[in-house]
Design a protein around this motif. Structure first.
Motif, mmCIF file in Angstrom:
data_model
loop_
_atom_site.group_PDB
_atom_site.id
_atom_site.type_symbol
_atom_site.label_atom_id
_atom_site.label_comp_id
_atom_site.label_asym_id
_atom_site.label_seq_id
_atom_site.Cartn_x
_atom_site.Cartn_y
_atom_site.Cartn_z
ATOM 1 N N PRO A 168 -1.017 -8.072 -13.963
ATOM 2 C CA PRO A 168 0.119 -7.669 -14.567
ATOM 3 C C PRO A 168 1.078 -9.069 -15.296
ATOM 4 N N GLY A 169 1.060 -10.114 -14.647
ATOM 5 C CA GLY A 169 1.776 -11.368 -15.192
ATOM 6 C C GLY A 169 1.234 -11.747 -16.549
ATOM 7 N N LEU A 170 0.346 -11.462 -16.975
ATOM 8 C CA LEU A 170 -0.364 -11.650 -18.307
ATOM 9 C C LEU A 170 0.536 -11.252 -19.548
ATOM 10 N N LEU A 220 0.389 -6.582 -28.462
ATOM 11 C CA LEU A 220 1.769 -6.370 -27.629
ATOM 12 C C LEU A 220 1.791 -6.991 -26.413
ATOM 13 N N THR A 221 3.105 -6.736 -25.821
ATOM 14 C CA THR A 221 3.176 -7.359 -24.410
ATOM 15 C C THR A 221 2.795 -6.350 -23.384
ATOM 16 N N SER A 222 2.631 -4.984 -23.679
ATOM 17 C CA SER A 222 2.477 -4.094 -22.673
ATOM 18 C C SER A 222 1.896 -2.694 -23.244
ATOM 19 N N SER A 223 1.273 -1.755 -22.865
ATOM 20 C CA SER A 223 0.873 -0.646 -23.235
ATOM 21 C C SER A 223 2.344 0.193 -23.535
ATOM 22 N N PRO A 256 0.942 -1.273 -0.046
ATOM 23 C CA PRO A 256 0.072 -0.042 0.080
ATOM 24 C C PRO A 256 0.892 1.166 0.138
ATOM 25 N N PHE A 257 0.705 2.251 -0.955
ATOM 26 C CA PHE A 257 -0.571 2.326 -1.688
ATOM 27 C C PHE A 257 -0.123 2.554 -3.019
ATOM 28 N N ALA A 258 0.824 1.449 -3.393
ATOM 29 C CA ALA A 258 1.419 1.706 -4.718
ATOM 30 C C ALA A 258 0.303 1.654 -5.864
ATOM 31 N N PRO A 259 0.254 2.775 -6.819
ATOM 32 C CA PRO A 259 -0.845 2.998 -7.849
ATOM 33 C C PRO A 259 -0.754 2.069 -8.778
ATOM 34 N N GLY A 260 -1.978 1.828 -9.453
ATOM 35 C CA GLY A 260 -2.039 1.082 -10.827
ATOM 36 C C GLY A 260 -2.072 -0.386 -10.683
ATOM 37 N N LEU A 261 -2.076 -0.841 -9.483
ATOM 38 C CA LEU A 261 -2.210 -2.415 -9.321
ATOM 39 C C LEU A 261 -3.612 -2.840 -9.091
ATOM 40 N N PRO A 262 -4.121 -3.808 -9.987
ATOM 41 C CA PRO A 262 -5.249 -4.446 -9.623
ATOM 42 C C PRO A 262 -5.394 -5.488 -8.393
ATOM 43 N N TYR A 320 -5.072 4.042 -30.437
ATOM 44 C CA TYR A 320 -5.659 3.799 -29.547
ATOM 45 C C TYR A 320 -4.793 2.682 -28.835
ATOM 46 N N ILE A 321 -4.273 2.864 -27.545
ATOM 47 C CA ILE A 321 -3.516 1.926 -26.699
ATOM 48 C C ILE A 321 -4.396 1.271 -25.653
ATOM 49 N N GLY A 322 -4.365 0.066 -25.361
ATOM 50 C CA GLY A 322 -5.240 -0.562 -24.331
ATOM 51 C C GLY A 322 -4.192 -1.849 -23.533
ATOM 52 N N THR A 323 -4.673 -2.169 -22.404
ATOM 53 C CA THR A 323 -3.957 -3.305 -21.799
ATOM 54 C C THR A 323 -4.750 -3.987 -20.818
#
Length: 495
Positions: free
Chosen positions: A341-343, A201-204, A134-140, A331-334
């Motif tokens: 994240p490991g996907l 791709l592998t990531s945004s 906590p509180f690292a952002p952007g993590l599901p 348009y970029i998505g992830t």
């Protein structure tokens, strides 16, 4: 015989945990070789007799003989009948040792990199949390992911595709996944996508790097939001681009600043659905104005729709790409934030004229994304599981945002002012006390809490001090413990 220090060095090398998987004779050979290379055993110096060294190391004589034979085969030692073994005369490592000392000094200096290499190195890269704090952002939240369902779908893929899935894949991505992505962004984001316009791709972050290097030259300018997502800015810096910061207000990037000087840059980077880090949504009139600017000046709009799935109030707005009839928007998505994240799967919806160039460029980076993961994800989406997971997580995250907002009001109101977002995985907070941003972040880290400062995200240097508080990956109980720790940490800061 070896001196005591040399013998101890050999014993230490043999016993080191990193070497224990090697055969014993190989460990002894490597240890002696290292003494020679380091100059501890000079040319012409005798080695201990195999019997004596075997006794000193408590190993068999055959083991020492095997080590000596390998050293002899590699040219490090000479073996003379009746005289013994000696460090080879032709192998004088004393000069090499002095050179190594100079090299050691050089290692502490700046490496001799290219301009682009220096820019990438200086950026610091994009470092993600390996273990969420906590509180690292952007993590599901990954603990709620239906992993058993995913495993079942993966087994189905492997059973049906067999060894075909183990071969090289299509660099553009598997057709089933590209079709599923196109259907999803058309339905949920109002995009104008077809399977043949999707590049998996592998990531945004990889998508941003491709855009920076394929659409612009080093020295070109690009409009960026101010504040801006750090990963985008670092990708642009590494490509040698010149960022032109444009202020953001409660309606997103202020398009008038771009329209007043339309030729100042050849592209604009946007997070229009949920601006990072402020959370603002780009107003429709500004979207339309930027679309016309891009068409008129043959510029590009790079749209990062990084966590648009998670909106907690109001209806989601259509993406810019879906409003653009001129095909000037990328348009970029992830799936990093919507699934896990490991996907390592992201995607980019491209104008038709960019599909082939971007796909070819992608082959120079990493070839293709793993086929098994792509096909499993395609089934996950086609079966309706992706939509169900998003809906479930949206409810969980909304609850956690509400919990965090209340906790901040109770425990941290004397230090910060929260800006409650309408969506996303993190909440921006502004410091309202005399504590500096750096002091707040350092104090939090000392008690195991991670905060992302807001000031560095402002390219213009004009932003207010504060930080982001990620909430999605943490239960209400974990949020409460972390908030109380943060309160104590702030109270202990000496102003």
């Amino acid at each position: 015989m070896f001196r005591h220090s040399q013998l101890e060095s050999v014993k230490a090398w043999i016993a080191h945990p990193a070497h224990v998987t090697m055969p014993l004779h190989a460990r002894i050979q490597r240890a002696i070789r290292q003494l020679i290379v380091n100059g501890a055993l000079a040319s012409g110096k005798p080695l201990p007799a195999s019997r004596a060294l075997a006794k000193s190391l408590d190993v068999s004589r055959d083991t020492i003989e095997a080590a000596y034979s390998q050293l002899h085969a590699e040219g490090f030692i000479e073996r003379r009948v009746g005289s013994g073994s000696f460090v080879a005369e032709m192998t004088d490592f004393s000069a090499g040792r002095r050179l190594s000392q100079r090299d050691a000094l050089a290692r502490n200096q700046a490496p001799n990199l290219s301009k682009r290499g220096n820019a990438m190195f200086r950026s610091g890269g994009v470092r993600e949390q390996l273990v969420p704090r906590p509180f690292a952002p952007g993590l599901p939240e990954t603990r709620s992911f239906p992993i058993q369902l995913w495993e079942r779908l993966e087994r189905q893929v492997l059973k049906e595709t067999g060894t075909q899935a183990l071969l090289h894949g299509n660099p553009q991505g598997t057709e089933p996944l590209r079709r599923a992505i196109a259907d999803y962004v058309n339905l949920e984001r109002g995009a104008r996508a077809t399977a043949d316009r999707v590049l998996v791709l592998t990531s945004s972050q990889q998508a941003l790097t491709l855009c920076a290097n394929m659409l612009l030259d080093a020295g070109d300018s690009i409009f960026i939001e101010d504040p801006v997502y750090y990963g985008a800015r670092r990708a642009f810096d590494a490509a040698g681009l010149i960022p032109v910061p444009v202020p953001v207000d409660r309606q997103g990037i202020i398009a008038e600043h771009i329209l007043e000087d339309p030729l100042k840059a050849k592209a604009v980077f946007l997070t229009p659905s949920h601006q990072f880090p402020t959370g603002a949504t780009l107003a429709l009139d500004r979207r339309l104005a930027l679309i016309e600017w891009a068409s008129r000046h043959q510029a590009w709009i790079i749209e990062d729709d990084y966590d648009s799935e998670f909106r907690y109030t109001g209806k989601p707005t259509a993406c810019v790409q879906g409003l653009d009839p001129h095909d000037r928007t990328i348009y970029i998505g992830t799936f990093t934030k919507s699934l896990f994240p490991g996907l390592r799967i992201g995607y980019i919806v491209l104008p038709p004229q960019l599909v082939k160039p971007m796909t070819v460029a992608r082959t120079l980076l990493d070839g293709h994304t793993a086929s098994v993961a792509q096909l499993t994800l395609a089934r996950f989406m086609e079966g309706g599981h992706f939509g169900a997971h998003i809906r479930a997580m949206r409810n969980i995250y909304a609850e956690r945002l509400e919990v965090l907002t209340k906790l901040v009001g109770i425990h941290l109101s004397e230090f910060i002012e929260p800006r409650v977002p309408i969506g996303g995985l993190q909440m921006p907070c502004l410091l309202t006390c005399e504590i500096s941003e750096r002091a707040a972040i350092d104090a939090a880290r000392r008690v195991g809490i991670e905060l992302l400062g807001l000031s560095p995200l402002h390219a213009s240097g004009s932003g207010r001090a504060g930080f982001l508080m990620g909430f999605a990956a943490y239960t209400p109980a974990e949020l409460e413990i972390a908030v109380k720790k943060l309160k104590t940490a702030f109270q202990n800061i000496k102003i």
